[in-house]
Design a protein around this motif. Sequence first.
Motif, PDB file in Angstrom:
ATOM      1  N   LEU A 193       0.812  -1.294  -0.114  1.00  0.00           N
ATOM      2  CA  LEU A 193       0.026  -0.062   0.051  1.00  0.00           C
ATOM      3  C   LEU A 193       0.800   1.177  -0.144  1.00  0.00           C
ATOM      4  N   LYS A 194       2.294   0.985   0.209  1.00  0.00           N
ATOM      5  CA  LYS A 194       2.997   2.281   0.473  1.00  0.00           C
ATOM      6  C   LYS A 194       2.834   3.490  -0.566  1.00  0.00           C
ATOM      7  N   ASP A 195       2.849   3.199  -1.919  1.00  0.00           N
ATOM      8  CA  ASP A 195       2.803   4.196  -3.150  1.00  0.00           C
ATOM      9  C   ASP A 195       1.273   4.812  -2.755  1.00  0.00           C
ATOM     10  N   GLU A 196       0.320   4.005  -2.859  1.00  0.00           N
ATOM     11  CA  GLU A 196      -0.904   4.543  -2.903  1.00  0.00           C
ATOM     12  C   GLU A 196      -1.325   5.413  -1.511  1.00  0.00           C
ATOM     13  N   ALA A 197      -0.762   4.850  -0.252  1.00  0.00           N
ATOM     14  CA  ALA A 197      -0.858   5.623   0.711  1.00  0.00           C
ATOM     15  C   ALA A 197      -0.257   6.931   0.839  1.00  0.00           C
ATOM     16  N   LEU A 198       0.852   7.109   0.478  1.00  0.00           N
ATOM     17  CA  LEU A 198       1.547   8.237   0.542  1.00  0.00           C
ATOM     18  C   LEU A 198       1.093   9.522  -0.574  1.00  0.00           C
ATOM     19  N   LYS A 199       0.450   8.781  -1.749  1.00  0.00           N
ATOM     20  CA  LYS A 199      -0.306   9.925  -2.265  1.00  0.00           C
ATOM     21  C   LYS A 199      -1.492  10.447  -1.709  1.00  0.00           C
ATOM     22  N   ARG A 200      -2.282   9.572  -0.819  1.00  0.00           N
ATOM     23  CA  ARG A 200      -3.320  10.056  -0.032  1.00  0.00           C
ATOM     24  C   ARG A 200      -2.750  11.079   0.846  1.00  0.00           C
ATOM     25  N   TYR A 201      -1.921  10.694   1.770  1.00  0.00           N
ATOM     26  CA  TYR A 201      -1.454  11.564   2.647  1.00  0.00           C
ATOM     27  C   TYR A 201      -0.840  12.910   2.133  1.00  0.00           C
ATOM     28  N   LYS A 202      -0.209  12.706   0.930  1.00  0.00           N
ATOM     29  CA  LYS A 202       0.072  14.115   0.229  1.00  0.00           C
ATOM     30  C   LYS A 202      -1.102  14.915  -0.357  1.00  0.00           C
ATOM     31  N   ASN A 203      -2.120  14.372  -0.726  1.00  0.00           N
ATOM     32  CA  ASN A 203      -3.362  14.950  -1.161  1.00  0.00           C
ATOM     33  C   ASN A 203      -4.359  15.179  -0.236  1.00  0.00           C
ATOM     34  N   GLY A 204      -4.130  14.783   0.947  1.00  0.00           N
ATOM     35  CA  GLY A 204      -5.283  14.871   2.022  1.00  0.00           C
ATOM     36  C   GLY A 204      -5.275  16.198   2.590  1.00  0.00           C
ATOM     37  N   ASP A 205      -6.129  16.357   3.490  1.00  0.00           N
ATOM     38  CA  ASP A 205      -6.198  17.677   4.265  1.00  0.00           C
ATOM     39  C   ASP A 205      -5.625  17.434   5.571  1.00  0.00           C
ATOM     40  N   ASP A 206      -5.861  18.790   6.359  1.00  0.00           N
ATOM     41  CA  ASP A 206      -5.348  18.547   7.734  1.00  0.00           C
ATOM     42  C   ASP A 206      -6.062  17.739   8.705  1.00  0.00           C
ATOM     43  N   LYS A 207      -7.453  17.364   8.262  1.00  0.00           N
ATOM     44  CA  LYS A 207      -8.261  16.426   9.206  1.00  0.00           C
ATOM     45  C   LYS A 207      -7.521  15.066   8.909  1.00  0.00           C
ATOM     46  N   LEU A 208      -7.018  14.444   7.891  1.00  0.00           N
ATOM     47  CA  LEU A 208      -6.579  13.550   7.680  1.00  0.00           C
ATOM     48  C   LEU A 208      -5.142  13.214   8.465  1.00  0.00           C
ATOM     49  N   LYS A 209      -4.424  14.550   8.564  1.00  0.00           N
ATOM     50  CA  LYS A 209      -3.050  14.160   9.347  1.00  0.00           C
ATOM     51  C   LYS A 209      -3.506  14.250  10.666  1.00  0.00           C
ATOM     52  N   LYS A 210      -4.394  14.824  11.077  1.00  0.00           N
ATOM     53  CA  LYS A 210      -4.758  15.019  12.632  1.00  0.00           C
ATOM     54  C   LYS A 210      -5.318  13.615  13.090  1.00  0.00           C
ATOM     55  N   LEU A 211      -6.044  12.933  12.139  1.00  0.00           N
ATOM     56  CA  LEU A 211      -6.616  11.773  12.447  1.00  0.00           C
ATOM     57  C   LEU A 211      -5.466  10.689  12.748  1.00  0.00           C
ATOM     58  N   ALA A 212      -4.506  10.850  11.572  1.00  0.00           N
ATOM     59  CA  ALA A 212      -3.472   9.743  11.688  1.00  0.00           C
ATOM     60  C   ALA A 212      -2.543   9.927  12.769  1.00  0.00           C
ATOM     61  N   LEU A 213      -2.257  11.205  13.030  1.00  0.00           N
ATOM     62  CA  LEU A 213      -1.351  11.321  14.403  1.00  0.00           C
ATOM     63  C   LEU A 213      -1.800  11.153  15.631  1.00  0.00           C
ATOM     64  N   ASN A 214      -3.372  11.097  15.781  1.00  0.00           N
ATOM     65  CA  ASN A 214      -4.069  10.514  16.939  1.00  0.00           C
ATOM     66  C   ASN A 214      -4.207   9.152  17.033  1.00  0.00           C
ATOM     67  N   TYR A 215      -4.375   8.653  15.673  1.00  0.00           N
ATOM     68  CA  TYR A 215      -4.239   7.088  15.597  1.00  0.00           C
ATOM     69  C   TYR A 215      -2.874   6.427  15.900  1.00  0.00           C
ATOM     70  N   LEU A 216      -1.752   7.141  15.803  1.00  0.00           N
ATOM     71  CA  LEU A 216      -0.446   6.728  16.203  1.00  0.00           C
ATOM     72  C   LEU A 216      -0.254   6.569  17.596  1.00  0.00           C
ATOM     73  N   LYS A 217      -0.881   7.895  18.170  1.00  0.00           N
ATOM     74  CA  LYS A 217      -0.691   8.175  19.630  1.00  0.00           C
ATOM     75  C   LYS A 217      -1.510   7.024  20.250  1.00  0.00           C
ATOM     76  N   GLN A 218      -2.703   6.532  19.706  1.00  0.00           N
ATOM     77  CA  GLN A 218      -3.482   5.677  20.462  1.00  0.00           C
ATOM     78  C   GLN A 218      -2.871   4.216  20.337  1.00  0.00           C
ATOM     79  N   ALA A 219      -1.975   4.198  19.367  1.00  0.00           N
ATOM     80  CA  ALA A 219      -1.322   2.987  19.095  1.00  0.00           C
ATOM     81  C   ALA A 219      -0.027   2.772  19.947  1.00  0.00           C
ATOM     82  N   ASP A 220       0.308   3.931  20.836  1.00  0.00           N
ATOM     83  CA  ASP A 220       1.120   3.959  21.446  1.00  0.00           C
ATOM     84  C   ASP A 220       2.560   3.991  20.653  1.00  0.00           C
TER      85      ASP A 220
END
Length: 412
Positions: free
Chosen positions: A201-228
């Motif tokens: 999924l690497k290439d497609e995931a990175l494209k989505r992160y690049k084209n995503g908005d601040d909400k996706l980044k906020k959700l991703a960082l929160n998810y990583l935090k919840q995952a310790d």
Amino acid sequence: MLLEFSVKNFLSFKDKVTLSMIGNATKGLDDNYVLVNDKKVLKTLAIYGANASGKTKLFETLVRVVYMLTNSNNININEKLPIEPFKLDKKSKESPSEFEIRFLAKKIKYVYGFVADKDKIYDEYLYYYPNGRETKIFDRTKTNTYSFNQKDTKMLNDIASKTAENKFFLATATNWNYEKTKDAYIFLTSDILLFNNLPDLKDEALKRYKNGDDKLKKLALNYLKQADINIVDYDIIENSVPEKILDMLPDIIKKDAKINTKILSATFKHKNSDEHLTLEEESVGTQIVFYFIPFIVEALKEGKVIIVDELDRSLHPYLTEMIINMFNKKELNKSNAQLIFNTYDINLLKLNILRRDQIWFTEKDNNTASCDLYSLSDFSVRKNENYEKGYMLGRYGAVPFIKNDFNLWEEK
């Protein structure tokens, strides 16, 4: 939402098997299902089984169905379909394969199915229930004749004349802007996300992160935090492909206007450090979690179905459980997204994680080599039974029976 998927005489499945997302009368874990017309539709489902028992073949079956429908309008009229019947039985080998999917698209129930071999489609049908009653959209028979809802007969006969024997009428009709097949086709080709190898999924995931908005980044960082995982920030970096690499490409490729000359990567900032680590410097588990996040967000937001072969690969059991809980919780899964996955993680066989109707097994018949598919609900188990222990003891089948009487060394 996916309701049921059935297959007969394809790959490892000689006889008809059905994977059902319809819950039974089991009580408890009410967040794990949603009520649709008084029926429980499960949000998550786990499939267990020994190696070579059919888990991955079931996944591959769905991949082939989605692939055939997606590419139907682009194949040549003499092109073979990727149909492989069960080969270890003479009658089956010479017979076509059968498929049927029951699902909800925009809250309306549909039933789509077809019978085909590598050369042609023998039967194909689509029914829906707009007012709770079964209504035919189209029915295609072995003689390549069609029947339709009377209102649309003239238009659909014209579309049928444009549909070759190896092409799906569902795809052709949708391509010709027939509204009644559109929602079904979109669900089957776009709303089912199939992943057999999360690192891919690497290439497609990175494209989505690049084209995503601040909400996706906020959700991703929160998810990583919840995952310790103590990542507090990330950056998506775009680099050009080195000229030396481009010079090595054949001229015919370099002339292609679609050639991608950019490479995406990511760097991560960890808590209490100003150092940024590259994607490759992170653990495999962290990489997989990072790749998977944008697809989880998409599914939860848009009510899509995620199907993963070996969800627990390189993930700690707590992270796997966390992903499952995201789909089961009403507060997070407001669009009724679904997660179906193969796993070896017996830690999930607990009364507080999955219901009995959410636990399924695959098992191969040692005499015929045909694979079977069944649910824990098919067994009479006590309400407080230890499923994990019962599975490991072989009470439900779907485990390898290892014989430890082999000898690697020649006896003198």
